[in-house]
Motif scaffolding. Structure first.
Motif, short mmCIF file in Angstrom:
data_model
loop_
_atom_site.label_atom_id
_atom_site.label_comp_id
_atom_site.label_asym_id
_atom_site.label_seq_id
_atom_site.Cartn_x
_atom_site.Cartn_y
_atom_site.Cartn_z
N TRP A 115 -5.57 -6.42 0.38
CA TRP A 115 -5.76 -7.45 0.06
C TRP A 115 -5.47 -8.25 -0.97
CZ3 TRP A 115 -11.82 -6.51 -1.07
CH2 TRP A 115 -13.02 -6.16 0.19
N PHE A 116 -4.98 -7.46 -2.06
CA PHE A 116 -3.93 -7.88 -2.75
C PHE A 116 -2.76 -7.03 -3.37
CE2 PHE A 116 -8.35 -7.76 -4.05
CZ PHE A 116 -8.36 -9.45 -4.54
N GLY A 117 -1.74 -6.55 -2.16
CA GLY A 117 -1.05 -5.74 -2.61
C GLY A 117 -0.28 -4.65 -3.22
N ILE A 118 0.26 -3.74 -3.32
CA ILE A 118 0.82 -2.81 -5.09
C ILE A 118 1.25 -3.47 -5.72
CG2 ILE A 118 1.31 -1.45 -3.30
CD1 ILE A 118 4.36 -1.68 -3.57
N GLY A 119 0.80 -4.34 -6.35
CA GLY A 119 0.87 -5.25 -7.21
C GLY A 119 0.21 -5.15 -7.99
N GLU A 120 0.70 -5.51 -9.83
CA GLU A 120 -0.30 -5.63 -11.04
C GLU A 120 -1.55 -5.88 -10.27
OE1 GLU A 120 0.76 -4.16 -13.61
OE2 GLU A 120 2.51 -3.55 -11.87
N GLU A 121 -1.89 -7.58 -9.46
CA GLU A 121 -3.27 -7.90 -9.44
C GLU A 121 -3.97 -6.54 -8.98
OE1 GLU A 121 0.28 -8.44 -8.20
OE2 GLU A 121 0.45 -10.87 -8.80
N SER A 122 -3.53 -6.00 -8.00
CA SER A 122 -4.47 -4.88 -7.18
C SER A 122 -5.24 -4.19 -8.54
CB SER A 122 -4.28 -3.68 -6.38
OG SER A 122 -2.72 -3.48 -6.29
N LYS A 123 -4.06 -3.95 -9.48
CA LYS A 123 -4.65 -2.74 -10.43
C LYS A 123 -5.57 -3.35 -11.19
CE LYS A 123 -0.69 -0.51 -9.85
NZ LYS A 123 -0.27 -1.52 -8.80
#
Length: 260
Positions: A115-123
């Protein structure tokens, strides 16, 4: 108090004994790839320090943990206050709260990455998820534990519901909020390790996961020790802040948290 008693009091003696047992166990197995000793781990740390990767991984993981934990706490505490103070809100939210809080944050890694990608948002969202429920529950418990006599006394003195909320409910709930944020910090570290193992190219979780590719068990130990030290010092910082915040209400951290 002699020197040995002092070392026992501050915990140094216990750690020295643990390191000694660890070294003896490593020598007994005789296989550094299976159980590296303290000296092997120090050597591995020197390797990671030489290229600057260890410090970078620590700072990246710490930044993610603190950001997600802070956002989750800032969101969870007000919701918890409303859950405990407003009955109809509690009745609406309670079914969702008691459903989702039993689903660990790690279970959402695949969906959050999708949903949010592998960037910082998902973490960050993953850590917020793991943090907010603990803070909500502790905060709501604090509100519900408030003595009804205090609210009645405030009403009898002419206080409005808004004044009661801000000057009676919130101050009485602050110890529970700090307990919640301390417990939530542990969940934050669990969440970030899982996220960095699956969807990251830097961080302590990434270090632990990729160490298996190089058979670098000493790097795994470095990652574990780093997580323990980060958690230890962040918890100490929270306890210092809580001592300042709770002191004005006559509450000591020894009584509330079981130690200085």
């Amino acid at each position: 108090m002699n020197f040995i008693q002092y070392l026992l009091k501050i915990g140094v003696a216990s750690w020295l004994a643990a390191i000694g047992i660890w070294q003896l166990a490593s020598l007994t197995f005789g296989k550094p790839d299976f159980l590296p000793g303290p000296l092997d781990v120090v050597h591995g740390l020197m390797e990671l320090l030489a290229d600057g990767s260890w410090l970078n991984f620590v700072l990246v993981s710490l930044r993610r943990v603190l950001a997600g934990w802070l956002l989750g706490s800032l969101w969870g505490a007000p919701i918890g206050l409303l859950i405990g103070h407003v009955k109809i809100f509690r009745q609406l939210i309670d079914p969702y709260l008691n459903f989702f809080r039993f689903i660990p944050s790690i279970a959402f890694i695949t969906l959050f990455v999708l949903w949010f990608g592998i960037g910082e948002e998902s973490k960050l969202i993953l850590i917020m998820y793991g943090t907010s429920f603990i803070v909500m529950l502790n905060t709501a418990s604090g509100v519900l534990a408030l003595d009804e006599e205090k609210i009645r006394a405030a009403r009898s003195l002419g206080a409005s519901e808004t004044q009661i909320f801000f000057h009676v409910v919130i101050p009485a709930t602050i110890p529970y909020i700090f307990t919640g944020v301390r417990l939530a910090m542990g969940n934050s570290f669990m969440a970030i390790v899982g996220a960095e193992m699956i969807a990251a190219n830097e961080g302590i979780g990434y270090l632990i996961w990729t160490s298996r590719l190089y058979f670098k068990t000493d790097w795994v130990f470095i990652g574990l020790i780093s997580l323990g030290l980060m958690g230890f010092f962040t918890d100490k910082l929270i306890r210092v802040i809580s001592a300042q915040a709770l002191g004005r209400y006559g509450i000591t951290t020894e009584n509330r948290f079981g130690g200085k």
